[in-house]
Design an enzyme around this catalytic site. Structure first.
Site, PDB file in Angstrom:
ATOM      1  N   ALA A  76       0.046   0.615  18.370  1.00 17.32           N
ATOM      2  CA  ALA A  76      -0.582   1.912  18.218  1.00 17.32           C
ATOM      3  C   ALA A  76      -0.467   2.166  16.742  1.00 17.32           C
ATOM      4  CB  ALA A  76       0.577   2.959  18.687  1.00 17.32           C
ATOM      5  N   TYR A  77       0.652   1.648  15.757  1.00 15.99           N
ATOM      6  CA  TYR A  77       0.676   1.532  14.401  1.00 15.99           C
ATOM      7  C   TYR A  77      -0.253   1.144  13.743  1.00 15.99           C
ATOM      8  CZ  TYR A  77       2.630   0.422   9.859  1.00 15.99           C
ATOM      9  OH  TYR A  77       2.680   0.443   8.321  1.00 15.99           O
ATOM     10  N   VAL A  78      -0.827   0.081  14.191  1.00 17.87           N
ATOM     11  CA  VAL A  78      -2.017  -0.677  13.562  1.00 17.87           C
ATOM     12  C   VAL A  78      -3.122   0.121  13.679  1.00 17.87           C
ATOM     13  CG1 VAL A  78      -3.467  -2.740  13.493  1.00 17.87           C
ATOM     14  CG2 VAL A  78      -0.856  -3.250  13.657  1.00 17.87           C
TER      15      VAL A  78
END
Length: 220
Positions: A130-132
């Site tokens: 999700a961060y990427v």
């Protein structure tokens, strides 16, 4: 110069604020928690309390009005879930771009992460994925704003607390490696001084080229 820094209490942001203040600029640190104000002042910056997850572009515009540049160095941070990766790493970055545009502030430097255009590796832990994806979406959004924003996207490798060396490897694509946060902050300062890097996406890791030379070469 008056530089507004989103994520003003972050580890890169505090270093950036010190560097800017030491050379006579006026850094402004946007913070969510008023308890962090003294740390921001100690770094030589003006603290401004605003929750980037719970505000409007109009309200944020008031905070960036009169700035010469904005820097997005915010992040949901370790321990946060996938939802906050979206609201901070993507949503707040877009909101800052909207506000900068409304305020007439063209220069925008995004502190992103190395390799995000490749997307998360298959089987990645869901929060990391999700961060990427959030970072990639925020970068994509900024790249589409070329008519209104003089952007530069900086993508550091794995961040460390080691002392800065003053030398880096900076290019559109570099091999993944570590880099001290102190050196990332110094690269941001150099990018602010180098208009030829507008419109560039640059990855940065530790290296042997002095920062000023690396940034000048990246803009040529």
């Amino acid at each position: 110069m008056r530089i507004v820094i989103a994520g003003g209490h972050g580890k890169i942001a505090l270093r950036l604020e010190r560097l800017l203040a030491d050379r006579g600029d006026t850094p402004v640190g946007l913070i969510r928690n008023p308890d962090h104000a003294e740390d921001v002042r100690a770094a030589g910056a003006e603290p401004v309390v605003i929750d980037l997850e719970n505000t409007t572009a109009t309200q944020l515009t008031e905070k960036v009005m009169g700035a010469d540049a904005v820097v997005f160095a915010a992040g949901a941070g370790p321990g946060s879930g996938a939802d906050r990766k979206s609201t901070v790493d993507r949503g707040a970055a877009r909101l800052l771009a909207d506000a900068a545009s409304l305020a007439g502030v063209r220069r925008y430097i995004m502190v992103s992460a190395i390799g995000v255009d490749d997307g998360p590796a298959p089987g990645s832990e869901p929060v990391w994925a999700a961060y990427v994806e959030a970072k990639r979406a925020a970068d994509d959004d900024l790249r589409q704003r070329s008519l209104e924003t003089d952007w530069t996207i900086l993508r550091p490798g794995r961040l460390t607390e080691d002392p800065g060396t003053g030398s880096v490897r900076l290019a559109p694509k570099v091999e993944r490696a570590e880099i001290p946060r102190e050196d990332v902050a110094a690269v941001v300062v150099a990018l602010l001084d180098e208009p030829a890097t507008v419109g560039h996406v640059l990855e940065v890791v530790g290296g042997t080229t002095p920062i000023a030379d690396a940034v000048q070469a990246a803009g040529s």
